[in-house]
Design an enzyme around this catalytic site. Structure first.
Site, short mmCIF file in Angstrom:
data_model
loop_
_atom_site.label_atom_id
_atom_site.label_comp_id
_atom_site.label_asym_id
_atom_site.label_seq_id
_atom_site.Cartn_x
_atom_site.Cartn_y
_atom_site.Cartn_z
N THR A 20 0.91 -1.20 -0.08
CA THR A 20 -0.06 -0.15 0.13
C THR A 20 0.94 1.08 -0.04
O THR A 20 2.18 1.26 0.13
CB THR A 20 -1.02 -0.16 1.11
N THR B 243 -3.83 1.04 -2.89
CA THR B 243 -3.46 -0.23 -2.45
C THR B 243 -3.94 -1.20 -3.57
O THR B 243 -4.68 -1.04 -4.43
CB THR B 243 -4.10 -0.74 -1.17
N GLU C 234 -7.54 -8.02 -2.95
CA GLU C 234 -8.32 -7.35 -1.99
C GLU C 234 -9.40 -8.19 -1.25
O GLU C 234 -9.72 -8.03 -0.12
CB GLU C 234 -8.87 -5.97 -2.38
N SER D 107 -11.53 -2.71 5.55
CA SER D 107 -9.90 -2.10 5.21
C SER D 107 -9.71 -1.52 6.65
O SER D 107 -10.43 -1.16 7.44
CB SER D 107 -9.98 -1.09 4.29
N SER D 108 -8.18 -1.33 6.56
CA SER D 108 -7.66 -0.37 7.69
C SER D 108 -7.28 0.79 7.40
O SER D 108 -6.49 1.46 8.20
CB SER D 108 -6.45 -1.17 8.46
N GLY E 260 0.54 0.00 5.72
CA GLY E 260 0.74 -0.75 6.93
C GLY E 260 -0.17 -1.92 7.39
O GLY E 260 -0.05 -2.46 8.60
N1 GLU Z 1 -5.54 -4.08 2.32
C1 GLU Z 1 -5.12 -3.36 3.42
C2 GLU Z 1 -6.51 -2.50 3.86
O1 GLU Z 1 -7.19 -2.03 3.03
C3 GLU Z 1 -4.26 -2.57 3.28
C4 GLU Z 1 -2.81 -3.32 3.02
C5 GLU Z 1 -1.71 -2.75 3.52
O2 GLU Z 1 -1.46 -1.64 4.06
O3 GLU Z 1 -0.45 -3.18 3.34
O4 GLU Z 1 -6.61 -2.30 4.82
#
Ligand code: GLU
Length: 597
Positions: A419, A437, A456, A483-484, A504
């Site tokens: 990301t 991402t 995803e 998601s984060s 992250g």
């Molecule tokens: N796929 C993760 C998300 O959407 C993000 C991945 C990352 O930050 O490495 O939360």
């Protein structure tokens, strides 16, 4: 990776007296990839921005600024801003270049969340360009024949994990709403770099070397990253004519050229015929994809409002819950080295992550107590759990108020970091915070027409229920995985004061919350705030960043009762402070810069 620390920075702020705080100011030494020599084709201004980062100092500007993970992408955005483009215009140029020079992290085949502060209306608007589950998915997509979750990598590599990409339409939507520049021109920089060749960075090369086996699963991907069978090296010149052609089509015909027609056909065929692990994405999924405007989630912290992306991201709600609980405690008086401050931050994070695991998912599919989770009375109640002297012996999801009766089981999904984050402020006073991402580094490893497809869908829980209760983040047709990502704009007196975000995985939440605390409570400038050693708790161990003074807190946190781990914590924070002038910080753990005029 053990990092050395720069020692030459003069620390002026009076609170930066001890070694821990000093380290926050000095910056973790930039990784090899951001050495000046790797980017010797950069403008003088970009070289100066890199030098500032290496010295641990923020860059400053009067009119506009852009911060992102690769100097070539930042320069593309800067060129647009310099010509009078808006933050939305610049984002298109930055994203187009990132997809080329940092293909492991984001691109046309992925998704993104965008937070926009509109200088005209004073409003914060959030756009959801998240990847979407194909209509043909079933609850058992990520399960073995006996109903157990598949191995993570078995799910990731191939077509199964690919959701309908959102980034191309998000770029177009942002430009249509807030752009001033001509659309096609925004791709020129990326097209030239793709055709003439760009220099492979240290980070891209080490990502290729680190993931070599999986990256060679599919011929087209292997041919690109391993020309003649040899892995690309830092300093190699790489041409991507397929990507240039894709961008030309999007430049000429808009995102329609991506979601229908030859590119769409290629995406669908690639996903559905992926050897060993095909997926179910169809032409219809692409044709019906939509960017969705969502209500922003804003939570009061000290004198400010911290605004970000609501569901399907858990970002703003979880960052908001952590800060909302901590708002009831005087972290400023405790300072960045106080073990008690980190006890509070660690347990506030555990409490927030417990709620995240139980309640947060795509609210179009699952009733969510979105208001209840950040309601004052609920934050009071959760914050009161933090009053003791030790780490909480047990942490469980709370009972926020909500308007639906629904029992859910705790979530289970694995998130690994890749990301990229883009922060931009333009000369008109608009601000943009976008985290972008393709999920895992190199996504599904499937490559189509010069770009990689995301994985995803593995952000969904592989299990759909536990003990007869449904898991909120279970996979369903047309749903968007939780998601984060936490693209954030902090408002003070209704105006942006800080634009920030990070990659992250689920640690994004901790990185962003910590940098906001460092800036607001501990008075660190933006470069100090993004450089500061990390301490992150996601409702498991307390992770301390190895090779930094964060490890000095190990004994105290262990005494409190936390399980403590030391490890590399690879954030990619990009932040812009907005006051009378602009001040930018770029994470020394990645290759990016903050550049402005
Ligand atoms: N796929 C993760 C998300 O959407 C993000 C991945 C990352 O930050 O490495 O939360």
């Amino acid at each position: 990776m053990i990092r050395a620390f720069l020692s030459s920075v003069v620390i002026s702020a009076c609170f930066l007296t001890s070694s821990f705080a000093q380290q926050a100011a000095d910056a973790v030494a930039p990784e090899a990839g951001s050495a000046l020599s790797d980017f010797d084709t950069l403008s003088g201004a970009a070289q100066a921005a890199l030098a500032a980062k290496e010295a641990g100092a923020p860059t400053t500007a009067e009119n506009w600024m852009v911060a992102a993970a690769n100097p070539l992408a930042v320069e593309a955005g800067a060129a647009v801003l310099r010509r009078g483009g808006t933050a939305a215009d610049a984002m298109v140029a930055v994203q187009a270049v990132l997809g080329l020079v940092e293909p492991q992290s984001s691109g046309l085949g992925g998704g993104a969340f965008l937070v926009w502060y509109d200088a005209n209306s004073g409003e914060v608007i959030t756009l959801d360009g998240r990847e979407t589950a194909p209509l043909a998915v079933t609850p058992t997509l990520f399960q073995t024949d006996d109903g157990e979750p598949m191995g993570f990598w078995d799910a990731v590599v191939g077509g199964r994990s690919v959701g309908t990409p959102g980034t191309p339409m998000l770029m177009e939507e942002a430009h249509a709403r807030w752009g001033r520049a001509e659309w096609a021109g925004l791709f020129e920089n990326a097209i030239s770099l793709a055709e003439d060749g760009f220099t492979v960075s240290e980070r891209m090369a080490s990502s290729i070397a680190g993931g070599a086996e999986r990256l060679q699963t599919f011929t087209r991907t292997a041919d690109y990253f391993f020309p003649g069978g040899e892995a690309l090296q830092a300093g190699d010149t790489l041409v991507n004519d397929d990507y240039a052609n894709t961008l030309r089509l999007i430049a000429a015909h808009g995102s329609d050229a991506f979601y229908t027609g030859a590119i769409a056909d290629d995406i669908v065929a690639t996903v559905r015929t992926a050897a060993g692990n095909p997926g179910v994405l169809s032409a219809t999924d692409l044709a019906i994809y939509r960017v969705i405007e969502r209500d922003p989630v804003c939570v009061a912290y000290r004198e400010s409002e911290v605004c970000g992306m609501g569901p399907p991201s858990s970002g703003a709600l979880t960052v908001g819950q952590i800060l909302g609980m901590l708002d009831r405690y005087d972290l400023a008086a405790m300072g960045p080295e106080s073990a008690d401050a980190w006890r509070l931050i660690g347990d506030a994070s555990r409490l927030a992550f417990a709620d995240r695991g139980r309640y947060m998912a795509d609210s179009d599919f699952v009733p969510m107590p979105t208001m209840g989770l950040t309601a004052d009375s609920y934050l009071d109640q959760r914050a009161s759990l933090l009053t003791g002297d030790d780490a909480l012996p047990e942490v469980a999801a709370g009972s926020p108020e909500w308007d639906h009766a629904m029992l859910l089981a705790d979530d289970e999904s694995l998130e690994l970091p890749s990301t990229s984050h883009i922060s931009i402020v333009d000369q008109y006073g608009n601000a943009l915070s976008m985290t972008t991402t393709i999920e895992n580094g190199f996504g599904s490893r499937l490559m189509v027409r010069g770009f990689l497809l995301n994985n995803e869908l593995t952000d969904f829980s592989f299990r759909t229920q536990r003990d007869g209760l449904p898991i909120a983040n279970r996979i369903e047709p047309g749903k968007r995985p939780r998601s984060s990502m936490s693209p954030t704009i902090v408002l003070s007196s209704g105006k942006p004061s800080l634009v920030i975000g990070s990659p992250g995985g689920s640690r994004i939440i901790g990185y962003v919350a910590q940098a906001i605390i460092a800036h607001i409570d501990w008075g660190m400038d933006v470069q100090q705030a993004v450089s500061m050693p990390h301490l992150v708790n996601r409702f498991g161990s307390y992770d301390l960043e190895e090779g930094t003074d964060a490890v000095n807190l190990e004994a105290a946190l262990t005494d409190f009762g936390f399980e403590v781990n030391t490890r590399a914590l690879n954030s990619g924070l990009h932040a812009i402070q907005v006051s009378e002038s602009l001040s930018g910080g770029a994470d020394p753990r990645r290759e990016g810069i903050a550049l402005g005029e």
